[in-house]
Design an enzyme around this catalytic site. Sequence first.
Site, short mmCIF file in Angstrom:
data_model
loop_
_atom_site.label_atom_id
_atom_site.label_comp_id
_atom_site.label_asym_id
_atom_site.label_seq_id
_atom_site.Cartn_x
_atom_site.Cartn_y
_atom_site.Cartn_z
N ASP A 1 21.57 18.27 -32.41
CA ASP A 1 22.91 18.64 -32.83
C ASP A 1 23.15 17.91 -34.15
O ASP A 1 22.50 16.89 -34.43
CB ASP A 1 23.92 18.18 -31.77
CG ASP A 1 25.35 18.37 -32.23
OD1 ASP A 1 25.68 19.46 -32.72
OD2 ASP A 1 26.13 17.40 -32.14
N CYS B 1 0.85 -1.20 0.00
CA CYS B 1 0.00 0.00 0.00
C CYS B 1 0.88 1.25 0.00
O CYS B 1 1.66 1.46 0.92
CB CYS B 1 -0.91 -0.01 1.22
SG CYS B 1 -1.80 1.53 1.49
N CYS C 1 0.13 3.60 2.91
CA CYS C 1 0.65 3.06 4.16
C CYS C 1 2.16 3.22 4.23
O CYS C 1 2.73 3.50 5.29
CB CYS C 1 0.29 1.58 4.29
SG CYS C 1 -1.48 1.25 4.13
#
Length: 697
Positions: free
Chosen positions: A390, A11, A14
Amino acid sequence: MAEYRLKGLSCANCAREMEEEIQKLDHGDNAKIMFNSSKLVVSDEVALHKVEKILASDGASIVRESSDSTHDDHDHGSGRKLLYFIGLSAVLFALAIALENMIPTVAAAGIYVAAAAISGYKTFIKGLKNLVAFKFNIDTLMTIALIGAFGIGEWKEGTLVAILFGINEYLEGLGMEKARKSMETLLKVAPKEAILLSGKEERVIPIADLQAGDVVLVKSGEKIPSDGVVSEGRSSVNEAAITGEAMPVEKTPGETVYGGSINNEGVLKVTITKPYEDSSLAKILHLVEEAQETKTPTEQFINKFAKYYTPLIMVIALIVMIVPPLFVGDWGSYFYQGLAVLIVGCPCALIISSPIAIISGITRNARNGILIKGGVFLEQLGHVDAVAFDKTGTLTKGEPHVEEMIAYTNIKELLRIAGSIEKSSSHPLAKAIMEKVEQQSIPLEEPTDLKTIAGQGVEANISGQTYRLGNEASIPFDEIPPQIQSDLEQLKDDGYTIVVVSDHEQVLGLFGIADEIRHESKEVVAELYDAGVKNAVMLTGDHDKTAKKVASAVGLSHYYANLLPHMKVEKMKELIKKGKTAMVGDGINDAPALAVADLGIAMGKGTDSAIETADIVLMQDHLGKLPGAIKIAKRVNTIIKINISLALGLKIIALLLTIPGLLTLWIAILSDMGATILVTLISLTVLIDKNKAGTQK
């Protein structure tokens, strides 16, 4: 700081709360629980037994080194245990329904309570502790709702809520673990041991003991333990772990190899140039692991929203329980509705709406050799409006190449003279000419009286005749025939660097030399537009004619030539004002522009500077997979939006059901469970590669 692997971490909300608790301990200020990779980083001085007690409060624990199972096995085992309890609860629930009309109410209630307790006893214990501490999270809400449901005699619905909540937790953990395992499979490419050669003796040692200068033996099918140089042997090597390319690369003595790549056949002796912790692979894996934990702006918003969402739902639940009954009575019905509203306060589906998709996106790109240093950069990549390239080493190979050759004498004679003069030179233009000469397999002579003429080129004697090779100024006579002068002007207009070969009487030939355009550049630019990029431009220090030729050849919308490094930075700032802009360079000369860009993308095939400079690194030596990376990023961003809409939408629908009084406890929990299932499944689709988008063709 010490790092521990955790199990039972399912979780996200949690995990955040446990992290805050650990940070309150002495020396715990800098503690961090990395939910996505299931790790804990904490000070060596913190009391570990206190940390373990906090972890245990949510069913998590530290995986000990002495454990005979892997991290994956632990989490799989805890998931099976939860599933077993849910199954047992479901059996008892079905039994109670079947017997409730045949046994006393108290007995039926006892079976329902037992079923609820088996499925959700951890939630109840944590919820009761939170109630005592006035800490309100999902466990507290579920505990209040279930106590309330049983208190008003809703045994059946209360038990169903407990079982569905258990299933929801299992699915949430399963989805997160699937994403983690996908990442951990990627991280397992690291070799574990090396065969060290000491004279004629072979010794197997851990790769952590390798030092620069050590010589190792790599047999067929084995992983190269760290970055090094082939000192003996020839073989093809699979560098997919570094570059994402499946095609093998031939290696001969003197060539560089990367740790984690696989020797396909034969035996190689490799001189180690870096200890493993400094190798390209180690840096890549470390950065990929760190990338999982960076929070995107979306994730930060969700986490902040979730902190206020649960208290807000509690207030709404209290209003539902108290306000309507004051006017219409029916306290029992509205108390029940309020309990259902409490369950809607679960923020879990909302919190996991982003991290599973982010981890999946980072993992998917890493498999393709695209190193994205954090979720924030993945999110930005999906919003890119323009890409600035570039030229040298990015759109082109960075190696001079003879593109035009005009001979005014026999072609083989021209190449024989040019090759004889240039064969011992290390100049890049000389290498380009020698490449052309070698294609014809022309025998060369040893020049005499070789000398350099400043600002012009070189002069040498070959078979008694003096020849010159250099720029236009090296021609030793003033009157140049009109045709040759016309050819010179045409080569200049085409943007070529010109090399002239002549004797004292005539020009023998002209070489038009240019930086060779990568064969995939044109296709990549087209795919970028297809991926939703609105503008692709080039920034180069080269002159205008060369820049125009390259831009036209690859299909760029604009180009900017004659730019010094500081001018590239200024031009990048202008582009950023028009929309989110990424800069693609080699990670060395383009560092200032890469740093200024919204997103710096470096090409480098594992070079240190590329890995350290940019936000995203293309580990291949080409641009082929960049469009695919952008498509994956856009897909991740779309999925996160869909997930958030689903998570909030289902909860809003559930809350609206309170108006006609239709919201029930099981509908409330199903709204969150449905969101969790959908969010998880949709997020994991990022890992599915349907069409190998963006792969090198």
